[in-house]
Design a protein around this motif. Structure first.
Motif, PDB file in Angstrom:
ATOM      1  N   GLU A 101       0.828  -1.210   0.000  1.00  0.00           N
ATOM      2  CA  GLU A 101       0.000   0.000   0.000  1.00  0.00           C
ATOM      3  C   GLU A 101       0.864   1.263   0.000  1.00  0.00           C
ATOM      4  O   GLU A 101       0.582   2.211  -0.732  1.00  0.00           O
ATOM      5  CB  GLU A 101      -0.916   0.009   1.214  1.00  0.00           C
ATOM      6  N   ALA A 102       1.900   1.272   0.810  1.00  0.00           N
ATOM      7  CA  ALA A 102       2.746   2.457   0.948  1.00  0.00           C
ATOM      8  C   ALA A 102       3.595   2.732  -0.292  1.00  0.00           C
ATOM      9  O   ALA A 102       3.944   3.881  -0.558  1.00  0.00           O
ATOM     10  CB  ALA A 102       3.657   2.314   2.173  1.00  0.00           C
ATOM     11  N   ASN A 103       3.928   1.698  -1.056  1.00  0.00           N
ATOM     12  CA  ASN A 103       4.863   1.853  -2.167  1.00  0.00           C
ATOM     13  C   ASN A 103       4.257   1.675  -3.550  1.00  0.00           C
ATOM     14  O   ASN A 103       4.974   1.764  -4.547  1.00  0.00           O
ATOM     15  CB  ASN A 103       6.036   0.886  -1.990  1.00  0.00           C
ATOM     16  N   MET A 104       2.955   1.445  -3.643  1.00  0.00           N
ATOM     17  CA  MET A 104       2.349   1.210  -4.948  1.00  0.00           C
ATOM     18  C   MET A 104       2.529   2.390  -5.886  1.00  0.00           C
ATOM     19  O   MET A 104       2.769   2.210  -7.076  1.00  0.00           O
ATOM     20  CB  MET A 104       0.858   0.867  -4.783  1.00  0.00           C
ATOM     21  N   SER A 105       2.475   3.612  -5.379  1.00  0.00           N
ATOM     22  CA  SER A 105       2.663   4.784  -6.245  1.00  0.00           C
ATOM     23  C   SER A 105       4.046   4.782  -6.877  1.00  0.00           C
ATOM     24  O   SER A 105       4.197   5.064  -8.072  1.00  0.00           O
ATOM     25  CB  SER A 105       2.458   6.075  -5.450  1.00  0.00           C
ATOM     26  N   ARG A 106       5.054   4.436  -6.084  1.00  0.00           N
ATOM     27  CA  ARG A 106       6.427   4.394  -6.605  1.00  0.00           C
ATOM     28  C   ARG A 106       6.587   3.281  -7.631  1.00  0.00           C
ATOM     29  O   ARG A 106       7.243   3.467  -8.661  1.00  0.00           O
ATOM     30  CB  ARG A 106       7.413   4.227  -5.458  1.00  0.00           C
ATOM     31  N   VAL A 107       5.996   2.151  -7.363  1.00  0.00           N
ATOM     32  CA  VAL A 107       6.063   1.031  -8.309  1.00  0.00           C
ATOM     33  C   VAL A 107       5.343   1.400  -9.598  1.00  0.00           C
ATOM     34  O   VAL A 107       5.831   1.143 -10.704  1.00  0.00           O
ATOM     35  CB  VAL A 107       5.463  -0.258  -7.680  1.00  0.00           C
ATOM     36  N   HIS A 108       4.183   2.030  -9.463  1.00  0.00           N
ATOM     37  CA  HIS A 108       3.420   2.449 -10.640  1.00  0.00           C
ATOM     38  C   HIS A 108       4.226   3.424 -11.496  1.00  0.00           C
ATOM     39  O   HIS A 108       4.256   3.308 -12.726  1.00  0.00           O
ATOM     40  CB  HIS A 108       2.086   3.069 -10.207  1.00  0.00           C
ATOM     41  N   LYS A 109       4.914   4.372 -10.864  1.00  0.00           N
ATOM     42  CA  LYS A 109       5.748   5.328 -11.609  1.00  0.00           C
ATOM     43  C   LYS A 109       6.876   4.610 -12.337  1.00  0.00           C
ATOM     44  O   LYS A 109       7.197   4.932 -13.478  1.00  0.00           O
ATOM     45  CB  LYS A 109       6.316   6.385 -10.668  1.00  0.00           C
ATOM     46  N   ALA A 110       7.491   3.640 -11.676  1.00  0.00           N
ATOM     47  CA  ALA A 110       8.565   2.873 -12.317  1.00  0.00           C
ATOM     48  C   ALA A 110       8.029   2.106 -13.521  1.00  0.00           C
ATOM     49  O   ALA A 110       8.678   2.032 -14.568  1.00  0.00           O
ATOM     50  CB  ALA A 110       9.211   1.922 -11.311  1.00  0.00           C
ATOM     51  N   ARG A 111       6.840   1.551 -13.385  1.00  0.00           N
ATOM     52  CA  ARG A 111       6.222   0.823 -14.500  1.00  0.00           C
ATOM     53  C   ARG A 111       5.906   1.765 -15.656  1.00  0.00           C
ATOM     54  O   ARG A 111       6.086   1.398 -16.825  1.00  0.00           O
ATOM     55  CB  ARG A 111       4.945   0.129 -14.039  1.00  0.00           C
ATOM     56  N   GLU A 112       5.425   2.954 -15.321  1.00  0.00           N
ATOM     57  CA  GLU A 112       5.132   3.931 -16.369  1.00  0.00           C
ATOM     58  C   GLU A 112       6.387   4.277 -17.156  1.00  0.00           C
ATOM     59  O   GLU A 112       6.353   4.389 -18.380  1.00  0.00           O
ATOM     60  CB  GLU A 112       4.539   5.199 -15.769  1.00  0.00           C
ATOM     61  N   LYS A 113       7.496   4.459 -16.460  1.00  0.00           N
ATOM     62  CA  LYS A 113       8.773   4.764 -17.120  1.00  0.00           C
ATOM     63  C   LYS A 113       9.162   3.668 -18.096  1.00  0.00           C
ATOM     64  O   LYS A 113       9.725   3.937 -19.142  1.00  0.00           O
ATOM     65  CB  LYS A 113       9.887   4.897 -16.083  1.00  0.00           C
ATOM     66  N   ARG A 114       8.901   2.430 -17.721  1.00  0.00           N
ATOM     67  CA  ARG A 114       9.275   1.290 -18.560  1.00  0.00           C
ATOM     68  C   ARG A 114       8.179   0.923 -19.555  1.00  0.00           C
ATOM     69  O   ARG A 114       8.325  -0.036 -20.304  1.00  0.00           O
ATOM     70  CB  ARG A 114       9.568   0.073 -17.685  1.00  0.00           C
ATOM     71  N   GLY A 115       7.057   1.636 -19.501  1.00  0.00           N
ATOM     72  CA  GLY A 115       5.966   1.332 -20.424  1.00  0.00           C
ATOM     73  C   GLY A 115       5.213   0.075 -20.059  1.00  0.00           C
ATOM     74  O   GLY A 115       4.672  -0.623 -20.908  1.00  0.00           O
ATOM     75  N   ALA A 116       5.184  -0.239 -18.755  1.00  0.00           N
ATOM     76  CA  ALA A 116       4.557  -1.480 -18.312  1.00  0.00           C
ATOM     77  C   ALA A 116       3.508  -1.181 -17.240  1.00  0.00           C
ATOM     78  O   ALA A 116       3.497  -1.802 -16.199  1.00  0.00           O
ATOM     79  CB  ALA A 116       5.606  -2.439 -17.765  1.00  0.00           C
ATOM     80  N   VAL A 117       2.611  -0.271 -17.520  1.00  0.00           N
ATOM     81  CA  VAL A 117       1.618   0.161 -16.533  1.00  0.00           C
ATOM     82  C   VAL A 117       0.701  -0.982 -16.120  1.00  0.00           C
ATOM     83  O   VAL A 117       0.236  -1.057 -15.005  1.00  0.00           O
ATOM     84  CB  VAL A 117       0.784   1.357 -17.053  1.00  0.00           C
ATOM     85  N   ASP A 118       0.443  -1.927 -17.012  1.00  0.00           N
ATOM     86  CA  ASP A 118      -0.474  -3.018 -16.689  1.00  0.00           C
ATOM     87  C   ASP A 118       0.166  -4.094 -15.815  1.00  0.00           C
ATOM     88  O   ASP A 118      -0.467  -5.080 -15.513  1.00  0.00           O
ATOM     89  CB  ASP A 118      -1.044  -3.647 -17.954  1.00  0.00           C
ATOM     90  N   GLY A 119       1.402  -3.916 -15.395  1.00  0.00           N
ATOM     91  CA  GLY A 119       2.041  -4.863 -14.484  1.00  0.00           C
ATOM     92  C   GLY A 119       2.878  -5.914 -15.173  1.00  0.00           C
ATOM     93  O   GLY A 119       3.415  -6.800 -14.546  1.00  0.00           O
ATOM     94  N   LYS A 120       3.026  -5.834 -16.486  1.00  0.00           N
ATOM     95  CA  LYS A 120       3.813  -6.845 -17.210  1.00  0.00           C
ATOM     96  C   LYS A 120       5.220  -6.369 -17.458  1.00  0.00           C
ATOM     97  O   LYS A 120       5.542  -5.242 -17.437  1.00  0.00           O
ATOM     98  CB  LYS A 120       3.139  -7.186 -18.547  1.00  0.00           C
TER      99      LYS A 120
END
Length: 120
Positions: A101-120
């Motif tokens: 819960e505390a880190n999902m925003s950071r993980v989401h931003k990292a995924r966005e940078k890599r073009g993997a917003v859907d978790g893949k």
């Protein structure tokens, strides 16, 4: 006997699979405050099917992490609750759920940078 989860045939791998399962983690978390009925769990865990919840509950019961108690009503009422072993596991899983819960925003931003917003 000493268990080694790095060994291919060690049964601890099955246990790790169980406790790494998202449905198991969510069910165990909901059972922390006390016994819950099947439909209450199903309503609170969005996206879980009846079949998956049934399988998850059976597996957790088989591993001794929860107990199932049926009441002679029409229809039958069934409650699930944590065992002492399940409570001890929850003490480890609570920080993991809180970390997610505390880190999902950071993980989401990292995924966005890599073009993997859907978790893949």
């Amino acid at each position: 006997m000493r268990w080694n989860p790095y060994a291919a045939e060690c049964p601890t791998r099955q246990l790790l699979d169980r406790i790494a399962d998202k449905w198991a983690v969510l069910v165990l978390g909901l059972l922390e405050p006390g016994p819950q009925r099947f439909n209450a769990l199903r309503r609170r865990i969005e996206g879980i099917s009846q079949k998956m919840l049934t399988q998850t509950l059976r597996s957790l019961e088989a591993d001794g992490l929860i107990t199932r108690r049926a009441f002679a009503t029409v229809p039958v009422t069934v409650e699930y609750q944590l065992t002492p072993l399940g409570r001890s596991l929850n003490s480890v899983l609570d920080p993991l759920r809180e970390w997610a819960e505390a880190n999902m925003s950071r993980v989401h931003k990292a995924r966005e940078k890599r073009g993997a917003v859907d978790g893949k």
